[in-house]
Design a protein around this motif. Sequence first.
Motif, PDB file in Angstrom:
ATOM      1  N   GLU A  37       4.776  21.483  13.092  1.00 56.52           N
ATOM      2  CA  GLU A  37       3.662  20.604  12.753  1.00 56.52           C
ATOM      3  C   GLU A  37       3.717  20.344  11.247  1.00 56.52           C
ATOM      4  OE1 GLU A  37       0.017  22.266  14.091  1.00 56.52           O
ATOM      5  OE2 GLU A  37       0.660  22.464  16.185  1.00 56.52           O
ATOM      6  N   GLU A  50       1.194  12.988   5.874  1.00 57.42           N
ATOM      7  CA  GLU A  50       1.485  14.363   6.265  1.00 57.42           C
ATOM      8  C   GLU A  50       3.002  14.569   6.293  1.00 57.42           C
ATOM      9  OE1 GLU A  50      -2.061  15.281   9.388  1.00 57.42           O
ATOM     10  OE2 GLU A  50      -0.700  13.636   9.897  1.00 57.42           O
ATOM     11  N   TRP A  52       6.407  17.068   7.222  1.00 56.63           N
ATOM     12  CA  TRP A  52       7.037  18.213   7.886  1.00 56.63           C
ATOM     13  C   TRP A  52       7.971  18.896   6.894  1.00 56.63           C
ATOM     14  CZ3 TRP A  52       4.563  14.776  10.758  1.00 56.63           C
ATOM     15  CH2 TRP A  52       4.055  15.161  12.007  1.00 56.63           C
ATOM     16  N   ARG A 200      -1.038  27.152   6.997  1.00 55.15           N
ATOM     17  CA  ARG A 200       0.372  26.786   6.910  1.00 55.15           C
ATOM     18  C   ARG A 200       0.997  27.406   5.682  1.00 55.15           C
ATOM     19  NH1 ARG A 200      -0.789  20.532   8.555  1.00 55.15           N
ATOM     20  NH2 ARG A 200      -1.201  20.943  10.730  1.00 55.15           N
ATOM     21  N   TYR A 353       9.430  13.829  19.100  1.00 54.37           N
ATOM     22  CA  TYR A 353       8.033  13.886  18.658  1.00 54.37           C
ATOM     23  C   TYR A 353       7.146  13.527  19.844  1.00 54.37           C
ATOM     24  CZ  TYR A 353       3.716  12.365  16.268  1.00 54.37           C
ATOM     25  OH  TYR A 353       2.397  12.181  15.877  1.00 54.37           O
ATOM     26  N   SER A 358       1.878  17.250  26.937  1.00 55.45           N
ATOM     27  CA  SER A 358       2.728  18.363  26.501  1.00 55.45           C
ATOM     28  C   SER A 358       3.822  18.587  27.537  1.00 55.45           C
ATOM     29  CB  SER A 358       1.911  19.650  26.315  1.00 55.45           C
ATOM     30  OG  SER A 358       1.316  20.038  27.549  1.00 55.45           O
ATOM     31  N   GLY A 379       1.837  15.771  18.823  1.00 56.07           N
ATOM     32  CA  GLY A 379       1.863  15.910  17.374  1.00 56.07           C
ATOM     33  C   GLY A 379       2.901  16.881  16.865  1.00 56.07           C
ATOM     34  N   GLN A 380       3.638  17.550  17.760  1.00 56.76           N
ATOM     35  CA  GLN A 380       4.663  18.502  17.337  1.00 56.76           C
ATOM     36  C   GLN A 380       6.051  17.875  17.405  1.00 56.76           C
ATOM     37  OE1 GLN A 380       3.939  21.949  19.900  1.00 56.76           O
ATOM     38  NE2 GLN A 380       2.917  22.980  18.190  1.00 56.76           N
TER      39      GLN A 380
END
Length: 468
Positions: A37, A50, A52, A200, A353, A358, A379-380
């Motif tokens: 994430e 955002e 990674w 994180r 992605y 899921s 989102g992962q």
Amino acid sequence: MAIKASLLLAFFLLFAGTLARQQQLNQCQINRINALEPYDSIQAEAGVTEFWEPDNQQFRCAGVEFIRHRIQPGGLLLPSYVNTPLMSFTEQGRGIQGVVLPGCPETYESGSEQQFSDPSKRRGQRVQDRHQKVQNLNQGDVAAIPAGAAHWIYNDGNTELVVVVFFDAQNNANQLDANHRRFFLAGNPQAQSQQQQPGRQQQQPGRHQEQPYGNAGNIFNGFDVEFLVEAFNVDRETAEKLQGQRDQRGHIVRVQQELQIIRPPQSRQEEEREQRGRDNGFEETICSLKLKENIDNPSHVDFVNPQAGRISNLNNDKFPILRRLQLSAARGELYPNAIQSPRWMLNAHNLLYVTHGSMRVQIVNNQGESVFNDELRKGQVVVIPQNFASIKRASQEGARWISFRTNDDAITENLAGRVSAIRSLPVDVVANAYQVSREDAQKLKYNQHQTALFSPSSSKGQGWWSSA
């Protein structure tokens, strides 16, 4: 003496080159892959970006990076360019994107009446604005931008615009280093502080020491103001605004009034008709190439199983600019509990992605060891290195994903199903390889009648999802 020094230098360069190549190969000695994430983000006036972790082992192995822009209504991602080719996917919302391609004509033109304060100038003189073409962004659009091409995005909708961006840092077009570097043409990105995400890890020392946007001004900031005054033939105040030193809005700014630009038709059908009208049957130049394609368009579907899901690919045939970028993309959907055939990718790394739902994913390396066996949620991200085998199974809510590949014609080989490596082997080879009877070898080859996507009823052992 000179000859001896030359030989010594040649040996040193050879050793250094060999060591560098060995270090690069060692980056793919992966024993464990994790679902990732965003590890960090930068807040701006009208949105957030955002990031990674670029130093993660799986990103280093593939030589790729990944970010996500969240642009508020009325937000403008300032013009910038990067040292790598990129592909983006519009996950949510709508907007406008502009791309500046060097040497291409300014094909969009507008005009307005302007009243001059100087009486000697004719009142009502028509002043025109010319700019290169822009394109509408809608949910499902994949945009492709060459390395070094300036681009910007504006959210003209009523909801948040979410765009994920994939960078291929090891692409031949990048001659800097193994990092994506963004060069802003405007604003003052460093004005906004970095926002560390709760829980994180802080960035560890490595190849990406500086945060991509947080420590950067725009490129005009490094020039002397006097040079800018002469280069643009403007006054000093305007030249200083080019540098953006007093701009506190960050890299995504709020447009005070609606952006006034010439744009293509709003509806997708009108846009497709406009594109067909420009097709002259000859090979397209870089200036006329389409820079975006909607991967959710049913015409791009390559595999469909009404009980299992669908797969759509965007390669160099469907999206010609990808031949120049040496990249491709795929959109996948699995219905509840459906399985995608175990497979490997022959000629590309694959970044996955999840956009909805899921799925359970397993990845196996060349030693037959499981390096990933976990749930991948919305989102992962996970990277499947070239030749690593993988299998996917959707959860009870199903799953959708977007994949980015480091080859413009990525090729996969299935391990099971009607078109697969096992089915292509002679039955006696299968029998002897797996120490089974010819009858069981026939079953291994022919029992699975579906091609790449298997419905739940065709796969026994449905407890696999819950047994992890």
